[in-house]
Design an enzyme around this catalytic site. Structure first.
Site: not given
Length: 177
Positions: A77, A111, A123
């Protein structure tokens, strides 16, 4: 001057211009950038999904996910530096979740470098929890990887069944985060 609208599109194998955009952003952002060929091969796999978000002709960000059964893994991302902190990653993530809903994906994993505080904060904001650490996973520079995941739940549920579930009417097409 009016703000340009953000447009999210699926990126598929064979879309040469879009793949070039992803590869260019990879090289500019990541020290371990994927090659254009690696991106093409990933997009050619049956169990991968990629989204790009554009401001006009300008790629502002993208996300690539692998999936199997009811789990998905966010492999990449990225958001172009001038587009950060403008909701681009959030829009990509929300669209990715809707794709997960359609594919029956119940758990998203990823990760992230231990020192990437902006990503860790993002996140956590979107409900990911830390699952563990992979020591010395990254190179250039050497860093640990923080393993994170998020459960996606069926609408109307509050978690895993802990009792009498046989009478609960699951609606397979209505998932939510």
């Amino acid at each position: 001057m009016p703000k340009e609208e953000l447009v999210i599109r699926e990126v598929r194998s064979g879309q040469e211009d879009e793949i070039n955009d992803l590869a260019s952003m990879e090289r500019s952002i990541f020290t371990d950038a994927w090659s254009k060929r690696a991106i093409q091969e990933t997009l050619g796999q049956n169990h991968s999904a990629a989204l790009g978000i554009w401001k006009g002709d300008f790629l502002a960000g993208y996300v690539i996910m692998y999936y199997a059964a009811d789990e998905g893994e966010i492999a990449r991302i990225a958001v172009e530096p001038s587009s950060r902190r403008q909701g681009v990653a959030g829009r990509l993530f929300e669209r990715l979740v809707s794709i997960c809903e359609g594919k029956g994906i119940r758990r998203l994993m990823l990760e992230v470098r231990q020192n990437n505080e902006a990503a860790l904060s993002f996140y956590k904001k979107y409900g990911f929890a830390v699952d563990g650490v992979r020591k010395n996973y990254y190179t250039n520079p050497c860093e640990d990887a923080i393993l994170m995941s998020k459960m996606l739940q069926l609408e109307g549920t509050v978690g895993e069944c802990t009792g009498e579930c046989e009478n609960f009417d699951f609606m397979e097409d209505s998932w939510q985060v």
